[in-house]
Design an enzyme around this catalytic site. Sequence first.
Site, PDB file in Angstrom:
ATOM      1  N   ASP B 353      26.176  23.660 -15.688  1.00  0.00           N
ATOM      2  CA  ASP B 353      24.960  22.944 -15.345  1.00  0.00           C
ATOM      3  C   ASP B 353      23.959  23.899 -14.684  1.00  0.00           C
ATOM      4  O   ASP B 353      24.340  24.696 -13.822  1.00  0.00           O
ATOM      5  CB  ASP B 353      25.338  21.808 -14.376  1.00  0.00           C
ATOM      6  CG  ASP B 353      24.166  20.931 -14.023  1.00  0.00           C
ATOM      7  OD1 ASP B 353      23.603  20.335 -14.946  1.00  0.00           O
ATOM      8  OD2 ASP B 353      23.826  20.852 -12.832  1.00  0.00           O
ATOM      9  N   GLU B 390      23.733  25.743 -19.685  1.00  0.00           N
ATOM     10  CA  GLU B 390      22.481  24.998 -19.711  1.00  0.00           C
ATOM     11  C   GLU B 390      21.469  25.992 -19.175  1.00  0.00           C
ATOM     12  O   GLU B 390      21.417  26.243 -17.970  1.00  0.00           O
ATOM     13  CB  GLU B 390      22.561  23.752 -18.813  1.00  0.00           C
ATOM     14  CG  GLU B 390      21.309  22.905 -18.904  1.00  0.00           C
ATOM     15  CD  GLU B 390      21.276  21.758 -17.885  1.00  0.00           C
ATOM     16  OE1 GLU B 390      20.742  20.707 -18.218  1.00  0.00           O
ATOM     17  OE2 GLU B 390      21.772  21.921 -16.762  1.00  0.00           O
TER      18      GLU B 390
END
Lengths: 108, 705
Positions: B353, B390
Amino acid sequence: MQLKKSLANGWQAIEVTGQVDSKTVGELREFIDTQLEEGMPVALDLHGVPFMSSAGLRTLLLLHRRTVEMGVDLAVVGIASEIADTMKVTGFYDYFTIYPNLTSLPEA
Amino acid sequence: MSTIIERIDSLPTNEISGFKVRPGRPLPFGVSHVPNGLNFSIYTSAGTACTLVLFRRGEAQPFAELQFPANYRIGDVFCMVVFGLDYEDIEYGYRIDGPFDPAAGHRFDTSKVLMDPYARLISGRDVWGNEPNWQSLYPYRARVSFDDFDWEGESPLEINPENLIIYEAHVRGATKSNTSGVKYPGTYAGLAEKIPYLKELGINAVELMPIYEFDEFENSKLHPESGEQLYNFWGYSTLGFFAPKAAYAASGRYGMQVDELKQLIKMMHKAGIEVILDVVFNHTSEGNDKGPTLSFKGLDNKTYYMLTPEGYYFNFSGTGNTLNCNNPVVRSLVLDCLRYWAAEYHIDGFRFDLATILGRDPWGAPLSNPPLLESLAFDPILSSCKLIAEAWDAGGLYQVGSFPAFGRWGEWNGKYRDCARRFLKGDSGMVGELAQRVQGSPDLYRHSGRSPATSVNFITCHDGFTLADLVSFNEKHNEANGEANRDGGDDNYSWNCGAEGWTEDPSILLLRKRQMMNAMAILLTSRGIPMILMGDEFGRSQHGNNNAYCLDSEISWVDWSLLEKNTDIYHFVSSLIHFRHSHPALRVNHFEDSGSSLLPSCSFHGTESWNPNWSEQSCQLAWMMSANFEQDEQNCDIVYVAANMAHYTSWFELPEAPHGYSWQIRFNTGDDDKPVQDTLQPFVEDNGLLLRDRSVAILCASAAL
């Protein structure tokens, strides 16, 4: 926790009464290590056990290993549904043959 | 018979507070099992003293506090073996002494009991939604895990990345609804009950949204109007990096979440499905200077967090603090953590993330050669794990296409998402970019020597509209989040097909269904790794909410009754997934691939074959992909996809099939009655097909029957 050994249908039955957790599990292990007779199938009767902790379930698995080594069958008898549920979701259940009570054990 | 010789270090040397102890070993960090005892090891560079605090399970006050003797410290590590503890029953933490001087970066406070950052089992939030004791001296408690799971010889699957089809799922959201029909809704075990379904769908990897222990009550509140309890539902806020979320386990109340999660992974692997974890290393749940002191903040604030020269928290994550990932100590923690999950849980890959934060230096500047990313890329234990970034963060660093990959890292391709969405809704000027996207985005990845499977292609993910909502809403509708619809992105590139939200208009409903199928058709015929959001294969809706992070309700749970209602969409997606698995031309993983013995690897077409219309107004593109079958080099795989996103029907001229081959139509979203062509017959009109407005057709050419 109390432990009692008896014979049922040609099985050596270990009747456990009381909670199986880290405080009592040592006793059960000791019993398994010293009291089992070679060559005779083992039935663990848990109908008097309301709760088994993680350590308790691990002892079941040790017993499973021990009976595989001995080359005999292992049956788990009279297990409370809540314990069975925990065993199912954590994978322990798959290792055991389960019977509702000692009288339902097949002739050994 | 040999006897086991007892080791000298299995016996205590000292006694502290009535407990037998001896000096411990600094490694491994955390708690580990040693003969007759437990080895506790904890790091603090600026702390001056350390006390081990022991609780019996669930008790408010500790039953013992053992201060580490000065000679139990090696370097910056306090370590001690404690004998005779009931390790199933204890909960442990630490008090660290040292200066409280925020301006200098130090926040030591001996009134706080701190959680071990290496805790593998954490109690305190054992059952989802059980109101916690807010006054607890020690709310999240480290426990000792067994780590003796029987994998029965099973190991990670190591599926080649280009062959993956990822299914993004939230453990609780996937089965919490009564419609899931599982025995243990909202748990690891519940998800395990859905494995036969996932296998039938055809996906071969599941990416789990965060499962590291988090607190669903973090920043929880009541909806200002409805009074509904709002939670930290998604879980992008980690409490403990080594511990699975207890409340996701049906057995969490018994502290058996470790076994239950491992059982899920073992069953997934048996079904040929990899498990990828969405991991959040960019920040922790301790917030900024106003947030609670739970672990890192009191252990060694200056080491673990990026701080301004004045001692405030940098906020590149948008959540209050930023983990100091390129400090060597934190780097080791991350590496130890991932190694643990790969080795102990057989995890197949990780999705990071806001991963660009992992490439920032301790002052926040992007590094050209980030040591953490390099360490992960070359780690011997992680060598077959998928690493997916990401590639952006909340501090404005956007690195899709330029994320430091070290030949290993893949990326969530945000540009794929935006391009595919815009093409789908008929935006002009998209065909050129789409041609790049369906090839695996060579414009982004070719120059640095990366491959198509670098690109995780997706049109929807947890963050944003579901697929059904993407074709049903022009605007987000996030009122249920309690922030007056201010939260969530506005750049959705969505189109409602003629009415906002719910409608009974049959022509709109048909068009929406077609658009969902179109999206899946483009996604699953693109090179790279396709990723599908849970439930999108049968039209799951969040009623226009594009940011359901705080909702633990019917909005965020998968409604499995839709599977029956939208069985045609499911059938389409499932058939398409199986089609992808049997067509290597769609999974070529080289940009320099020379194609099959008969055709180029990838060619583009328009309504005329070999002559795509690249003009600004064009909304039509066809691509033909070809590769040799691995087992049968004489036989070529040829797939042709025609996408007509114009508002009118067009005749698409087919490229001539090679000698001995004939075209078969396999999917046509424009055929409302039969979008999946199950019966294989040679395509009779050999020179082309009439493709309806806003439709996609997929054909393949096989050696003549």
